[in-house]
Write a protein that holds these residues in place. Structure first.
Motif, PDB file in Angstrom:
ATOM      1  N   GLY A 199      52.417 -34.819  67.915  1.00 13.17           N
ATOM      2  CA  GLY A 199      53.222 -33.951  67.068  1.00 13.17           C
ATOM      3  C   GLY A 199      52.611 -33.612  65.722  1.00 13.17           C
ATOM      4  O   GLY A 199      53.163 -32.800  64.975  1.00 13.17           O
ATOM      5  N   PHE A 200      51.459 -34.191  65.409  1.00 10.49           N
ATOM      6  CA  PHE A 200      50.808 -33.910  64.128  1.00 10.49           C
ATOM      7  C   PHE A 200      49.998 -32.612  64.158  1.00 10.49           C
ATOM      8  O   PHE A 200      49.529 -32.147  63.115  1.00 10.49           O
ATOM      9  N   GLY A 201      49.801 -32.042  65.341  1.00  8.26           N
ATOM     10  CA  GLY A 201      48.988 -30.839  65.448  1.00  8.26           C
ATOM     11  C   GLY A 201      47.563 -31.126  64.994  1.00  8.26           C
ATOM     12  O   GLY A 201      46.954 -32.115  65.401  1.00  8.26           O
ATOM     13  N   THR A 202      47.039 -30.281  64.136  1.00  2.61           N
ATOM     14  CA  THR A 202      45.690 -30.494  63.605  1.00  2.61           C
ATOM     15  C   THR A 202      45.721 -31.294  62.305  1.00  2.61           C
ATOM     16  O   THR A 202      44.702 -31.434  61.644  1.00  2.61           O
ATOM     17  N   GLY A 203      46.883 -31.844  61.983  1.00  2.00           N
ATOM     18  CA  GLY A 203      47.032 -32.545  60.706  1.00  2.00           C
ATOM     19  C   GLY A 203      46.718 -34.024  60.768  1.00  2.00           C
ATOM     20  O   GLY A 203      46.386 -34.585  61.814  1.00  2.00           O
ATOM     21  N   ILE A 204      46.838 -34.659  59.628  1.00  2.00           N
ATOM     22  CA  ILE A 204      46.603 -36.093  59.465  1.00  2.00           C
ATOM     23  C   ILE A 204      47.948 -36.810  59.552  1.00  2.00           C
ATOM     24  O   ILE A 204      48.935 -36.368  58.973  1.00  2.00           O
ATOM     25  N   GLY A 205      47.997 -37.900  60.289  1.00  2.00           N
ATOM     26  CA  GLY A 205      49.248 -38.632  60.448  1.00  2.00           C
ATOM     27  C   GLY A 205      49.066 -40.124  60.366  1.00  2.00           C
ATOM     28  O   GLY A 205      47.955 -40.630  60.174  1.00  2.00           O
ATOM     29  N   HIS A 206      50.163 -40.844  60.500  1.00  2.00           N
ATOM     30  CA  HIS A 206      50.157 -42.311  60.513  1.00  2.00           C
ATOM     31  C   HIS A 206      49.550 -42.901  59.241  1.00  2.00           C
ATOM     32  O   HIS A 206      48.926 -43.974  59.277  1.00  2.00           O
ATOM     33  N   GLY A 207      49.692 -42.201  58.126  1.00  2.00           N
ATOM     34  CA  GLY A 207      49.231 -42.762  56.854  1.00  2.00           C
ATOM     35  C   GLY A 207      47.735 -42.699  56.625  1.00  2.00           C
ATOM     36  O   GLY A 207      47.239 -43.264  55.652  1.00  2.00           O
TER      37      GLY A 207
END
Length: 287
Positions: free
Chosen positions: A66-74
């Protein structure tokens, strides 16, 4: 004129003889970048190290959660989907480097069935990252989503048959020149393969549809999440191999700032492979 024609024939024969066709081609077609390692790892290792065999990995989703091309999980720097791809590529390089010096990998964007796909080649392996959004395959298959676009907006699939045709085209393109072609993928039956991710089951449905007109292809169909409750059935050597492949995969996440998946839940799958086989008919002759 006769001399020129003779030279033309010789040049043609040389071109054919130097084209890198493999005697056999083996495909691992999964939803996420850590699936084959957990449920098919020892088989993949054997195939990558089989003389005259090319091994192709196809990942239908980006595994982006669900983050797409983004940064996730801190994390701070690297998009989550690229960290997962790095883990998958590390695992492939680890297997291909068995008793050999390190080679050079090549990443490129290519077009198959009119779709822009990211392809990574290393030694006798090729990996395709289709980068479809996590969790969207089932609603797309059911027609609840009319079109499906990759998370990086490089390709749009107009309908389910468009996705199936792309997978089929990858198989026939990479399997060209191989008389023996094997496809490894999840079992689509949710009774036989319970507690599974919808992307896994829907990927299996897509592969089955892609293979419908390719009767020559041998199939190895795997049970996945429910294997954690089953007894270990691999040899000690294969258990060690799978653990090493999995640790290498997990390092892709941790080195890019994400929590390692080398943990008790995932490790319960190591050392277990449960699958069934369906033999194809005749030799493949993809053009």
């Amino acid at each position: 004129m006769k001399l020129i024609n003779t030279l033309a024939v010789v040049c043609t024969l040389l071109a054919v003889s130097t084209h890198s066709f493999a005697a056999s081609s083996t495909f691992y077609i999964v939803a996420h970048q850590d699936d084959w390692q957990l449920f098919m790892g020892a088989h993949a290792h054997a195939d990558v190290n089989k003389t005259g065999n090319k091994t192709v990995f196809i990942y239908t989703t980006a595994g982006d959660e669900g983050f797409g091309t983004g940064i996730g999980h801190g994390a701070q720097d690297h998009p989550y989907y690229l960290a997962r791809e790095e883990g998958a590529n590390r695992a492939v390089r680890f297997m291909a480097n068995d008793d050999k010096p390190r080679g050079e990998g090549k990443g490129e964007t290519i077009t198959i069935n009119g779709k822009s796909l990211y392809k990574y080649s290393y030694e006798n392996t090729t990996s395709y990252f289709m980068r479809l959004p996590d969790g969207k395959l089932r609603p797309f298959h059911l027609g609840e989503i009319k079109t499906l676009t990759t998370i990086n907006d490089t390709a749009t699939y107009s309908d389910w048959s468009d996705l199936v045709k792309t997978i089929e085209s990858i198989i026939t393109t990479e399997g060209r020149g191989s008389a023996k072609v094997v496809a490894n993928y999840p079992n689509k039956d949710e009774q036989e393969n319970p507690e599974n991710h919808s992307d896994h089951i829907t990927t299996a449905l897509a592969v089955d549809a892609a293979l419908a007109g390719l009767s020559c292809v041998d199939r190895r169909i795997y049970i996945e999440y429910s294997t954690r409750y089953k007894p270990t059935n691999l040899s000690p050597t294969d258990q060690t191999t799978e653990a090493a492949i999995w640790a290498t995969t997990a390092s892709g996440l941790s080195d890019m700032g994400y929590r390692s998946t080398y943990n008790s839940f995932h490790n319960d799958f190591i050392g277990k492979i449960y699958y069934s086989s369906i033999d194809g008919t005749g030799d493949c002759a993809f053009r």
